[in-house]
Design an enzyme around this catalytic site. Structure first.
Site, PDB file in Angstrom:
ATOM      1  NE  ARG A 164      -4.211  -1.555   0.311  1.00 50.07           N
ATOM      2  CZ  ARG A 164      -4.343  -2.824  -0.050  1.00 50.07           C
ATOM      3  NH1 ARG A 164      -3.358  -3.474  -0.619  1.00 50.07           N
ATOM      4  NH2 ARG A 164      -5.488  -3.453   0.140  1.00 50.07           N
ATOM      5  CB  SER A 238      -8.673  -1.485   4.246  1.00 53.08           C
ATOM      6  OG  SER A 238      -8.996  -2.743   3.742  1.00 53.08           O
ATOM      7  CD  GLU A 333      -5.608   1.193   2.294  1.00 51.83           C
ATOM      8  OE1 GLU A 333      -5.387   1.601   1.149  1.00 51.83           O
ATOM      9  OE2 GLU A 333      -6.663   0.614   2.634  1.00 51.83           O
TER      10      GLU A 333
HETATM   11  N1  EPU Z   1     -10.312 -10.817   9.693  1.00 47.96           N
HETATM   12  C1  EPU Z   1     -11.014 -10.934  10.881  1.00 47.96           C
HETATM   13  N2  EPU Z   1     -12.052 -10.088  11.114  1.00 47.96           N
HETATM   14  C2  EPU Z   1     -12.443  -9.156  10.221  1.00 47.96           C
HETATM   15  C3  EPU Z   1     -11.744  -9.032   9.017  1.00 47.96           C
HETATM   16  C4  EPU Z   1     -10.673  -9.881   8.769  1.00 47.96           C
HETATM   17  O1  EPU Z   1     -10.707 -11.750  11.733  1.00 47.96           O
HETATM   18  O2  EPU Z   1     -13.414  -8.444  10.527  1.00 47.96           O
HETATM   19  C5  EPU Z   1      -9.165 -11.707   9.419  1.00 47.96           C
HETATM   20  C6  EPU Z   1      -9.504 -13.133   9.043  1.00 47.96           C
HETATM   21  O3  EPU Z   1      -8.538 -13.954   9.655  1.00 47.96           O
HETATM   22  C7  EPU Z   1      -9.301 -13.178   7.539  1.00 47.96           C
HETATM   23  C8  EPU Z   1      -8.181 -12.211   7.374  1.00 47.96           C
HETATM   24  O4  EPU Z   1      -8.416 -11.196   8.353  1.00 47.96           O
HETATM   25  O5  EPU Z   1      -8.970 -14.454   7.095  1.00 47.96           O
HETATM   26  C9  EPU Z   1      -8.081 -11.592   6.005  1.00 47.96           C
HETATM   27  O6  EPU Z   1      -9.291 -10.911   5.697  1.00 47.96           O
HETATM   28  P1  EPU Z   1      -9.598 -10.388   4.223  1.00 47.96           P
HETATM   29  O7  EPU Z   1      -9.320 -11.436   3.231  1.00 47.96           O
HETATM   30  O8  EPU Z   1     -10.949  -9.755   4.231  1.00 47.96           O
HETATM   31  O9  EPU Z   1      -8.464  -9.300   3.965  1.00 47.96           O
HETATM   32  P2  EPU Z   1      -7.829  -8.134   4.821  1.00 47.96           P
HETATM   33  O10 EPU Z   1      -6.410  -8.460   5.052  1.00 47.96           O
HETATM   34  O11 EPU Z   1      -8.674  -7.789   6.005  1.00 47.96           O
HETATM   35  C10 EPU Z   1      -6.957  -6.906   2.662  1.00 47.96           C
HETATM   36  C11 EPU Z   1      -7.019  -5.550   2.025  1.00 47.96           C
HETATM   37  C12 EPU Z   1      -8.355  -5.330   1.334  1.00 47.96           C
HETATM   38  C13 EPU Z   1      -8.554  -6.419   0.311  1.00 47.96           C
HETATM   39  C14 EPU Z   1      -8.510  -7.769   1.038  1.00 47.96           C
HETATM   40  C15 EPU Z   1      -8.652  -8.955   0.119  1.00 47.96           C
HETATM   41  C16 EPU Z   1      -5.552  -4.145   3.348  1.00 47.96           C
HETATM   42  C17 EPU Z   1      -5.460  -2.978   4.278  1.00 47.96           C
HETATM   43  N3  EPU Z   1      -6.779  -4.518   3.007  1.00 47.96           N
HETATM   44  O12 EPU Z   1      -7.894  -6.921   3.742  1.00 47.96           O
HETATM   45  O13 EPU Z   1      -8.269  -4.086   0.644  1.00 47.96           O
HETATM   46  O14 EPU Z   1      -9.781  -6.278  -0.375  1.00 47.96           O
HETATM   47  O15 EPU Z   1      -7.229  -7.900   1.711  1.00 47.96           O
HETATM   48  O16 EPU Z   1      -7.450  -9.207  -0.489  1.00 47.96           O
HETATM   49  O17 EPU Z   1      -4.524  -4.675   2.951  1.00 47.96           O
HETATM   50  C18 EPU Z   1      -8.745  -1.753   0.691  1.00 47.96           C
HETATM   51  O18 EPU Z   1      -7.531  -1.563   0.566  1.00 47.96           O
HETATM   52  O19 EPU Z   1      -9.545  -0.783   0.762  1.00 47.96           O
HETATM   53  C19 EPU Z   1      -9.253  -3.121   0.785  1.00 47.96           C
HETATM   54  C20 EPU Z   1     -10.537  -3.391   0.958  1.00 47.96           C
END
Ligand code: EPU
Length: 337
Positions: A164, A238, A333
């Site tokens: 990012r 995010s 972010e």
């Molecule tokens: N998780 C939780 N609770 C939550 C959300 C997530 O426990 O409420 C944990 C779970 O273990 C899950 C893991 O987080 O398996 C990963 O969750 P997710 O796949 O939704 O991805 P993220 O790491 O929370 C990132 C990006 C998103 C992107 C997703 C999918 C960042 C800051 N965010 O989120 O990007 O869509 O991966 O790849 O890196 C954005 O940048 O605006 C955005 C939405």
């Protein structure tokens, strides 16, 4: 090109925050840009460049000039046996570019389907989702030096991409206007479907991925089920970045929280910030006009009528509670203005 005064940014930020810009202008051609750099309203004021407004939080009116990137166009520069080189102008909608690639069967950006915002904003923070990042297929970025008006072509290395992150958010912040990007996409199958959420989806639904559209459809479906639509509920995706720790820190955390989710990514260990926030009891919580989304704790939402400061207050409370419980520092972010 017309400079507008006291312009409402309400429709230009997906958080749906009421804020005005002292001056506002839309740039529709590279010629407009040259003209803009010579205007006194531009020279004498603070500047802000806006794409889709999907990664910004206005905490007050902007006392300067907001420039909206409206440069349009997508062209194929090279059509080789195995690859294509595509140039897209900065004002194009990112998802439209993904659809263009997917519908032509080009691999490379299908995992980045449905990310809100424009093409020009994509390199700023090296957009990423479902195991892919823009930098994986970006060739170059065209940008105009503010003031001097000279165009520079940045190769991938010069963009200094990180998680990012890019040079445009750091040393070159506010110094360049991104006019276009060039991508190299694959015509031969090159799927990237190991990201857990995505892999689970294909397995559960018994889908054998044959083309980029299969991946794109899945990503669109998953995103719809987890992320709120800004047209319905104001948000900027995010709000925080995920947190990276080293092995020692992870071991300490695991002693106390044996189930802590973690993912190894290029030498570093990623702890999902969404999990940390959820563990602090914030998921689905609402305070007045603002809240934490019920399906993805990384997303802060405006239930309507919120100010940027209310969102910031909530964000700060979350940062403090995660720090107290886990000793980890969350950082936003979203660009806070
Ligand atoms: N998780 C939780 N609770 C939550 C959300 C997530 O426990 O409420 C944990 C779970 O273990 C899950 C893991 O987080 O398996 C990963 O969750 P997710 O796949 O939704 O991805 P993220 O790491 O929370 C990132 C990006 C998103 C992107 C997703 C999918 C960042 C800051 N965010 O989120 O990007 O869509 O991966 O790849 O890196 C954005 O940048 O605006 C955005 C939405």
């Amino acid at each position: 090109m017309k400079i507008l005064k006291d312009y409402s940014l309400f429709k230009l930020n997906t958080f749906g925050i009421l804020a005005n810009a002292k001056f506002f202008v839309g740039v529709e051609s590279e010629k407009d840009l040259a003209e803009l750099f010579n205007l006194s309203e531009f020279k004498q004021n603070k500047k802000m460049f806006l794409g889709g407004g999907s990664n910004v939080l206005f905490t007050k009116d902007f006392d300067g000039i907001v420039v909206l990137n409206k440069l349009k166009g997508v062209e194929i520069l090279e059509n080789n046996a195995d690859t294509v080189i595509i140039r897209a102008m900065g004002g194009e909608i990112w998802h439209d570019l993904v659809m263009f690639a997917v519908n032509n069967g080009y691999w490379g950006i299908e995992n980045l389907s449905s990310i809100p915002g424009t093409v020009g904003a994509a390199p700023m923070q090296n957009i990423g989702a479902y195991g892919a990042e823009l930098k994986d297929c970006l060739e170059s970025v065209e940008a105009y030096e503010i003031g001097a008006g000279k165009k520079k072509i940045f190769n991938k290395k010069e963009c200094e991409f990180g998680y990012r992150d890019s040079v445009f958010k750091n040393e070159l912040k506010g110094k360049y206007f991104i006019s276009a990007i060039t991508l190299k996409l694959d015509k031969k199958e090159k799927k990237n479907i190991t990201y857990k959420v995505l892999a689970d989806f294909f397995e559960r639904n018994n889908i054998k991925v044959k083309n980029p559209k299969d991946v794109s459809d899945a990503v669109i479906f998953i995103r719809k089920s987890k992320l709120p639509d800004p047209k319905i509920l104001g948000n900027a995706g995010s709000f925080f970045k995920n947190v990276f720790v080293d092995k020692g820190q992870l071991e300490k955390l695991r002693n106390k929280y044996p189930d802590i989710p973690h993912f190894e990514e290029n030498e570093a260990i990623k702890i999902p910030a969404g999990w940390l926030i959820e563990q602090c009891g914030w998921k689905g919580k609402r305070i007045g006009n603002v809240g934490v989304h019920e399906k993805q704790a990384l997303v802060l939402v405006n239930y309507g009528g919120a100010t940027g400061l209310e969102i910031m207050e909530l964000a700060n409370k979350i940062i403090i509670s995660v720090k107290e419980k886990f000793g980890l520092e969350l950082s936003p972010e979203v660009n806070i203005v």
